[in-house]
Design a protein around this motif. Structure first.
Motif, PDB file in Angstrom:
ATOM      1  N   ALA A  22       0.844 -12.084   7.822  1.00  0.00           N
ATOM      2  CA  ALA A  22      -0.194 -11.069   7.663  1.00  0.00           C
ATOM      3  C   ALA A  22       0.316  -9.705   8.087  1.00  0.00           C
ATOM      4  O   ALA A  22       1.220  -9.602   8.911  1.00  0.00           O
TER       5      ALA A  22
ATOM      6  N   TRP B 163      -2.951  -3.379  12.425  1.00  0.00           N
ATOM      7  CA  TRP B 163      -1.639  -3.402  11.790  1.00  0.00           C
ATOM      8  C   TRP B 163      -0.666  -4.086  12.709  1.00  0.00           C
ATOM      9  O   TRP B 163      -0.024  -3.469  13.485  1.00  0.00           O
TER      10      TRP B 163
ATOM     11  N   GLU C 201      -4.679   0.035   3.839  1.00  0.00           N
ATOM     12  CA  GLU C 201      -5.241  -1.320   3.706  1.00  0.00           C
ATOM     13  C   GLU C 201      -5.255  -1.767   2.247  1.00  0.00           C
ATOM     14  O   GLU C 201      -4.978  -2.937   1.949  1.00  0.00           O
ATOM     15  N   CYS C 202      -5.564  -0.861   1.329  1.00  0.00           N
ATOM     16  CA  CYS C 202      -5.530  -1.210  -0.097  1.00  0.00           C
ATOM     17  C   CYS C 202      -4.120  -1.594  -0.542  1.00  0.00           C
ATOM     18  O   CYS C 202      -3.926  -2.554  -1.274  1.00  0.00           O
TER      19      CYS C 202
ATOM     20  N   ALA D  19      -9.386  -4.825  10.905  1.00  0.00           N
ATOM     21  CA  ALA D  19      -7.996  -5.111  10.567  1.00  0.00           C
ATOM     22  C   ALA D  19      -7.092  -4.297  11.476  1.00  0.00           C
ATOM     23  O   ALA D  19      -7.259  -3.120  11.625  1.00  0.00           O
TER      24      ALA D  19
ATOM     25  N   THR E 257       2.572  -6.770  -0.303  1.00  0.00           N
ATOM     26  CA  THR E 257       2.672  -7.757   0.776  1.00  0.00           C
ATOM     27  C   THR E 257       3.275  -9.058   0.259  1.00  0.00           C
ATOM     28  O   THR E 257       4.108  -9.671   0.934  1.00  0.00           O
ATOM     29  N   ASP E 258       2.885  -9.485  -0.934  1.00  0.00           N
ATOM     30  CA  ASP E 258       3.480 -10.698  -1.511  1.00  0.00           C
ATOM     31  C   ASP E 258       4.981 -10.523  -1.728  1.00  0.00           C
ATOM     32  O   ASP E 258       5.766 -11.428  -1.455  1.00  0.00           O
TER      33      ASP E 258
ATOM     34  N   PHE F 166      -1.711  -2.824   1.285  1.00  0.00           N
ATOM     35  CA  PHE F 166      -1.268  -4.090   1.846  1.00  0.00           C
ATOM     36  C   PHE F 166      -2.171  -5.269   1.517  1.00  0.00           C
ATOM     37  O   PHE F 166      -1.869  -6.403   1.867  1.00  0.00           O
ATOM     38  N   ASP F 167      -3.263  -5.007   0.794  1.00  0.00           N
ATOM     39  CA  ASP F 167      -4.038  -6.099   0.215  1.00  0.00           C
ATOM     40  C   ASP F 167      -3.541  -6.415  -1.190  1.00  0.00           C
ATOM     41  O   ASP F 167      -4.078  -7.284  -1.860  1.00  0.00           O
ATOM     42  N   GLY F 168      -2.525  -5.707  -1.634  1.00  0.00           N
ATOM     43  CA  GLY F 168      -2.022  -5.854  -2.992  1.00  0.00           C
ATOM     44  C   GLY F 168      -0.689  -6.577  -3.060  1.00  0.00           C
ATOM     45  O   GLY F 168      -0.256  -7.245  -2.120  1.00  0.00           O
TER      46      GLY F 168
ATOM     47  N   SER G  38      -1.595  -5.990   9.145  1.00  0.00           N
ATOM     48  CA  SER G  38      -2.856  -5.272   9.319  1.00  0.00           C
ATOM     49  C   SER G  38      -2.627  -4.018  10.142  1.00  0.00           C
ATOM     50  O   SER G  38      -1.534  -3.783  10.641  1.00  0.00           O
ATOM     51  N   ASN G  39      -3.645  -3.221  10.309  1.00  0.00           N
ATOM     52  CA  ASN G  39      -3.508  -1.871  10.839  1.00  0.00           C
ATOM     53  C   ASN G  39      -3.790  -1.767  12.333  1.00  0.00           C
ATOM     54  O   ASN G  39      -4.822  -2.208  12.795  1.00  0.00           O
TER      55      ASN G  39
END
Length: 180
Positions: free
Chosen positions: A147, A5, A121-122, A3, A129-130, A124-126, A149-150
């Protein structure tokens, strides 16, 4: 693929293109992806995967053109303008590039915002981001945030003279940032 950013901003037309009925398969639509990095950049690799998937999944009704090295637009500002006015469908940019036309996104580049990549990452997987996607769509309207990512920059104060581990290490240093 690790991933990275980066922010991938795509025009609202991209979503509409995927929603087009299969009956229009003989009509070809071309999506244009631009970024400022070279063919050696991970953005190029990701664009090739995207191109392969989109062209295959659409049975040829969608084509994807990739413009690396600033070939479509030569600066963040030019690319953002092309994205916002519809000449460009997808612009892969940094957080600073996103913040150029969506200023609230500047928080994404705060050094030491996250203690490490795993936490970032945790987050922005939550749901954050929405919420950011919804805010960009509501406030800007012309684009969708696709998207985040890092790129390895959560703890990203770099110097030529000494390592920076915390606030005391930047005392007296002159800091420069990208325009945002």
């Amino acid at each position: 693929m690790p991933a990275f950013w980066k922010t991938l901003a795509a025009s609202a037309a991209l979503g509409a293109a995927f929603a087009a009925p299969a009956a229009h398969a003989q009509d070809s639509t071309t999506l244009k992806i631009a970024f400022l990095g070279s063919e050696d950049d991970e953005d190029y690799d990701g664009s090739l995967v995207f191109k392969s998937f989109v062209e295959s999944a659409s049975n040829g009704s969608l084509a994807v053109e990739i413009y690396p090295n600033g070939r479509f637009c030569s600066t963040e500002e030019e690319c953002s303008e092309a994205l916002l006015d519809g000449r460009l469908d997808i612009f892969i940019t940094t957080n600073g590039g996103l913040a150029g036309w969506y200023p609230p996104a500047q928080f994404l580049d705060l050094p030491y915002l996250f203690p490490n990549d795993a936490v970032a990452e945790c987050v922005f997987d939550g749901p954050l981001t929405d919420k950011l996607r919804a805010a960009v769509l509501q406030d800007v309207g012309a684009v969708r945030l696709m998207a985040i990512s890092n790129t390895g920059g959560w703890r990203n104060i770099a110097t030529t003279g000494k390592a920076v581990h915390g606030p005391a290490d930047v005392a007296g240093l002159k800091l420069r940032t990208i325009p945002a």
